[in-house]
Write an enzyme that holds these catalytic residues in place. Structure first.
Site, PDB file in Angstrom:
ATOM      1  N   PHE A  26       0.802  -1.511   0.140  1.00 34.62           N
ATOM      2  CA  PHE A  26       0.159  -0.186  -0.050  1.00 34.62           C
ATOM      3  C   PHE A  26       0.656   1.303   0.208  1.00 34.62           C
ATOM      4  CE2 PHE A  26      -2.902   3.433   1.473  1.00 34.62           C
ATOM      5  CZ  PHE A  26      -3.881   3.016   0.891  1.00 34.62           C
ATOM      6  N   ASP A  50       9.606   2.424   1.050  1.00 34.70           N
ATOM      7  CA  ASP A  50       8.604   3.866   2.029  1.00 34.70           C
ATOM      8  C   ASP A  50       8.394   3.577   3.139  1.00 34.70           C
ATOM      9  OD1 ASP A  50       5.654   4.815   2.245  1.00 34.70           O
ATOM     10  OD2 ASP A  50       4.941   3.605   0.887  1.00 34.70           O
ATOM     11  N   LYS A  95       3.549  11.615   6.650  1.00 32.35           N
ATOM     12  CA  LYS A  95       2.135  11.474   7.755  1.00 32.35           C
ATOM     13  C   LYS A  95       2.870  12.330   9.437  1.00 32.35           C
ATOM     14  CE  LYS A  95       0.059   7.405   5.815  1.00 32.35           C
ATOM     15  NZ  LYS A  95      -1.130   7.934   5.875  1.00 32.35           N
TER      16      LYS A  95
END
Length: 400
Positions: A145, A230, A259
């Site tokens: 994801f 990532d 984030k």
């Protein structure tokens, strides 16, 4: 205190009528947050075991982040990259020093950071590795994801995310996560990069087999291929180290971050890594109106200063061990995976399942998310041992 606000049902109705249905939120309407706790519009307090998908690592409204934002709001919020501003250079330097990298390219969302890394990898393949034009390949892992843009969906293996959005971008190969032999078989002379999450989050906080990431690094070195990590969700303290790859003593060529780079105040992301790779980007190759804006950089610098103390990484390590031990004790839990204050809690299929789990948790004062039979537990890194005990008790009660 909340007498003048709309009711929960009013808010749900307004969202259903006027908002596009891009998600299916739980029937909780939040109004305030502080530390590891949030308060809904009815004044009910709930412990946050969701953590904004790791965006709220420092807790809701950390004073240092709020102070940085307020100070910058009184000065300058946007200049675009058409001009320099006094927060940009220091932000890039401080983030590079924190992560032990050479260069920083700021952006906004995590998806944007991943897209940027893909662009850079392709340019590196053509300019440096000598891959023929339009032939570059990037290898990714199944169950990944990395976001929801069309290019990223092109290599998703979740049919729920892909259905109805093709045609997709070519140039990607998918191999099983954690299978070094499959990766070795997939690499060719045209492979520009291998893109992996250091810990896979969406499918249940999956930590790869011991030694796998080091083997990926060696394989990339042997084949003159970039390794892109990532760490939008697993980086910046979440797993107990500044970068999740640090657990393996491994370095990537490029990292994508986001984030918690702003502590949940606003979208801030970046690609960080080798100067000879990021340095291939020239004026006109890339750009973003809001990427690296003054407000984002000021808040990001405050977040970097918090991480530079090492306090949050230490809390994640110590309290993460306690959290995992407590979750392992629960009846109805078949497996607990993860690192630091991040856990994928697999629930016995004979127990309560699906949205009912999280709705019951919320009704009892705990925010959490569920997917495919597992709970994703990611409290802010400021959570206390007593708050962990409370959260685990609530989960135990719901699973009973």
């Amino acid at each position: 205190m909340f007498a003048d606000v709309l009711s929960v049902q009013d808010h749900l109705s307004l969202a259903a009528r006027w908002g596009a249905h891009d998600s299916e939120p739980y029937p909780v309407v939040l109004a305030q947050g502080e530390g590891a706790w949030v308060t809904d519009v009815d004044g009910r307090r709930l412990l946050d075991f969701h953590g904004g998908y790791s965006a709220i690592n420092f807790g809701h409204r950390h004073p240092a982040l709020i102070a940085a934002a307020k100070a910058q709001l009184d000065r300058l919020t946007l200049s675009t990259r058409a001009f320099h501003h006094d927060q940009y250079g220091p932000f890039c330097q401080e983030l590079a020093e924190l992560t032990g990298t050479d260069m920083v390219l700021p952006s906004n969302s995590g998806s944007e950071a991943v897209e940027t890394a893909l662009k850079i990898a392709r340019k590196w393949a053509y300019r440096v590795k000598g891959v023929p034009d339009e032939a570059a390949e990037i290898i990714v892992a199944a169950d990944n994801f990395h976001g929801r843009t069309v290019t990223i969906l092109s290599f998703s293996t979740d049919p729920r995310h892909r259905a109805g959005f093709g045609p997709f971008t070519p140039g990607f190969k998918v191999v099983p996560y954690g299978d070094i032999d499959a990766l070795r078989s997939a690499i060719t002379a045209n492979t520009a990069a291998v893109l992996l999450e250091s810990v896979q989050g969406q499918v249940g906080v999956i930590v790869p087999p011991k030694g796998y990431l080091a083997d990926v690094r060696a394989l990339c070195d042997d084949n003159n291929t970039l390794f892109i990590a990532d760490e939008v969700q697993c980086g910046l303290g979440r797993t107990g180290t500044t970068l999740a790859l640090d657990h393996e003593g491994v370095r990537a060529d490029l990292y994508t971050l986001g984030k918690s780079l702003s502590g949940g105040l606003l979208p801030v992301s970046a690609v960080v890594g080798r100067g000879d790779v990021l340095g291939l980007i020239k004026p006109g190759d890339h750009g973003s109106t809001f990427g690296g804006n003054p407000l984002a950089c000021a808040v990001g610098r405050a977040a970097i200063r918090l991480l530079a103390t090492g306090k949050f990484q230490e809390c994640s390590r110590e309290l993460g061990a306690y959290l995992h031990a407590r979750l392992d004790e629960l009846d109805g839990v078949t497996e607990v995976r993860g690192r630091g204050l991040w856990a994928g809690v697999q629930i016995d299929e004979r127990r309560i399942a699906g949205r009912r789990v999280t709705e019951e948790l919320a009704a009892r004062g705990l925010l959490c998310t569920e997917s495919n039979g597992h709970l994703r537990v990611a409290p802010p890194l400021v959570v206390t041992r007593e708050e962990i005990d409370f959260g685990v008790r609530v989960i135990a009660d719901v699973l009973a």
